[in-house]
Scaffold this active site. Sequence first.
Site, short mmCIF file in Angstrom:
data_model
loop_
_atom_site.label_atom_id
_atom_site.label_comp_id
_atom_site.label_asym_id
_atom_site.label_seq_id
_atom_site.Cartn_x
_atom_site.Cartn_y
_atom_site.Cartn_z
N TYR A 53 20.46 4.80 66.28
CA TYR A 53 20.51 5.43 64.94
C TYR A 53 19.18 5.28 64.21
O TYR A 53 18.77 6.16 63.44
CB TYR A 53 21.69 4.88 64.13
CG TYR A 53 23.01 5.37 64.68
CD1 TYR A 53 23.76 4.60 65.57
CD2 TYR A 53 23.45 6.66 64.38
CE1 TYR A 53 24.94 5.09 66.13
CE2 TYR A 53 24.63 7.16 64.93
CZ TYR A 53 25.36 6.37 65.81
OH TYR A 53 26.52 6.87 66.37
N GLN A 86 29.94 18.20 59.84
CA GLN A 86 30.07 17.16 60.86
C GLN A 86 28.74 16.43 61.00
O GLN A 86 28.65 15.42 61.70
CB GLN A 86 30.47 17.77 62.20
CG GLN A 86 31.82 18.49 62.17
CD GLN A 86 32.04 19.26 63.45
OE1 GLN A 86 32.58 18.74 64.42
NE2 GLN A 86 31.63 20.53 63.47
N ASN A 87 27.70 16.97 60.37
CA ASN A 87 26.36 16.42 60.53
C ASN A 87 26.18 15.17 59.67
O ASN A 87 26.78 15.05 58.60
CB ASN A 87 25.30 17.46 60.15
CG ASN A 87 25.38 18.69 61.06
OD1 ASN A 87 25.95 18.62 62.15
ND2 ASN A 87 24.83 19.80 60.61
N HIS A 104 31.73 12.93 59.41
CA HIS A 104 31.38 11.93 60.44
C HIS A 104 30.38 10.90 59.94
O HIS A 104 29.74 10.23 60.75
CB HIS A 104 30.86 12.63 61.70
CG HIS A 104 31.91 13.48 62.35
ND1 HIS A 104 31.60 14.47 63.25
CD2 HIS A 104 33.26 13.51 62.20
CE1 HIS A 104 32.73 15.06 63.65
NE2 HIS A 104 33.75 14.51 63.02
N THR A 171 28.67 24.87 65.41
CA THR A 171 29.48 23.80 65.98
C THR A 171 30.23 24.32 67.20
O THR A 171 30.76 25.43 67.19
CB THR A 171 30.48 23.19 64.97
OG1 THR A 171 31.32 22.24 65.65
CG2 THR A 171 31.34 24.25 64.30
N SER A 172 30.26 23.49 68.23
CA SER A 172 30.95 23.91 69.47
C SER A 172 32.47 23.80 69.31
O SER A 172 33.22 24.15 70.22
CB SER A 172 30.49 23.01 70.63
OG SER A 172 30.82 21.64 70.34
N1 APR Z 1 21.89 28.02 65.33
C1 APR Z 1 23.24 28.02 65.34
N2 APR Z 1 23.99 27.38 66.26
C2 APR Z 1 23.32 26.72 67.23
C3 APR Z 1 21.91 26.67 67.30
C4 APR Z 1 21.19 27.36 66.29
N3 APR Z 1 19.84 27.36 66.26
N4 APR Z 1 21.57 25.92 68.40
C5 APR Z 1 22.72 25.52 68.97
N5 APR Z 1 23.77 26.01 68.28
C6 APR Z 1 25.21 25.82 68.53
C7 APR Z 1 25.60 25.61 69.98
O1 APR Z 1 25.82 26.86 70.62
C8 APR Z 1 26.90 24.83 69.81
O2 APR Z 1 28.01 25.69 69.62
O3 APR Z 1 25.56 24.63 67.86
C9 APR Z 1 26.68 24.04 68.51
C10 APR Z 1 26.35 22.58 68.76
O4 APR Z 1 27.49 21.97 69.33
P1 APR Z 1 27.49 20.38 69.53
O5 APR Z 1 26.18 19.96 70.12
O6 APR Z 1 28.77 20.06 70.22
O7 APR Z 1 27.50 19.81 68.03
P2 APR Z 1 28.75 19.67 67.07
O8 APR Z 1 29.73 20.78 67.30
O9 APR Z 1 28.20 19.50 65.70
O10 APR Z 1 29.41 18.29 67.55
C11 APR Z 1 30.50 17.83 66.79
O11 APR Z 1 30.48 15.81 68.10
O12 APR Z 1 29.26 14.17 69.09
C12 APR Z 1 30.06 14.45 68.00
O13 APR Z 1 30.00 13.43 65.90
C13 APR Z 1 29.28 14.30 66.72
O14 APR Z 1 29.44 15.63 64.73
C14 APR Z 1 29.29 15.70 66.13
C15 APR Z 1 30.50 16.33 66.79
#
Ligand code: APR
Length: 229
Positions: A53, A86-87, A104, A171-172
């Site tokens: 972190y 979630q960020n 989170h 977000t995925s």
């Molecule tokens: N603009 C928009 N979306 C984007 C970009 C971009 N430039 N680059 C990547 N992405 C999308 C990807 O396609 C994906 O769908 O952002 C998403 C990122 O997904 P993750 O990496 O899984 O992140 P997130 O969904 O925020 O994860 C949720 O998982 O690990 C835990 O606590 C952590 O808060 C996090 C949670």
Amino acid sequence: MKKLIVLTGAGISAESGISTFRDKDGLWEKHRIEDVATPQGWHANPKLVLDFYNQRRKQLLTCKPNGAHLALAKLEQYFDVHIITQNVDDLHERAGSSQILHLHGELKKVRSSMDESLIYDLDGWQLNLGDKCEKGSQLRPHIVWFGEMVPAIEQAADIMANADLVLIIGTSLNVYPAASLMHYAPSETPIYIIDPVQPNAAKDSKITHITQKAVEGMNQLLPLLIQQK
Ligand code: APR
């Protein structure tokens, strides 16, 4: 004013230079979740967790909000905007958004490892072994680790239940309970998603998917949203 509820994930901060988790070269390709983002990892090797972190806080010092964060702040002129993120970065705050709920946790905050109500702003970017709370226990990152409760989820669901418009950016939708939030919106609420990749959990015909990165997607969507104010 209509309520615009925005759910954001790591993708909205990608164009600010912050790694996402599950994309190529994402954080979870370089670190084992169980080592750095679980209570078990913390108990097994607190220094490894603190370093993980500390490195993310140090990197955050070099990053700034991008056009997507700024566009969301601008939308406050037209909507009652609530951001549910979630960020753990502070880019929404630094962009000027005023109603932000961190599901989170927050990188720039730390908390007692024995009394979770004792939360402190961290000066600088380093939290080290031996840094103690007022009750004498080791301070830990103020982050919700896998396997821990998400204290803000009920408040987030209540906010979503009053949405007139929903926007999901970057977000995925892989992690619950955050990924279930959109289902709390009233059934007729329009939902827009901005993401270069369509999340599996959002292959619903009612959802408008803008297959763009956050900055370009917000450039395209901003006038359309303002028309619906
Ligand atoms: N603009 C928009 N979306 C984007 C970009 C971009 N430039 N680059 C990547 N992405 C999308 C990807 O396609 C994906 O769908 O952002 C998403 C990122 O997904 P993750 O990496 O899984 O992140 P997130 O969904 O925020 O994860 C949720 O998982 O690990 C835990 O606590 C952590 O808060 C996090 C949670």
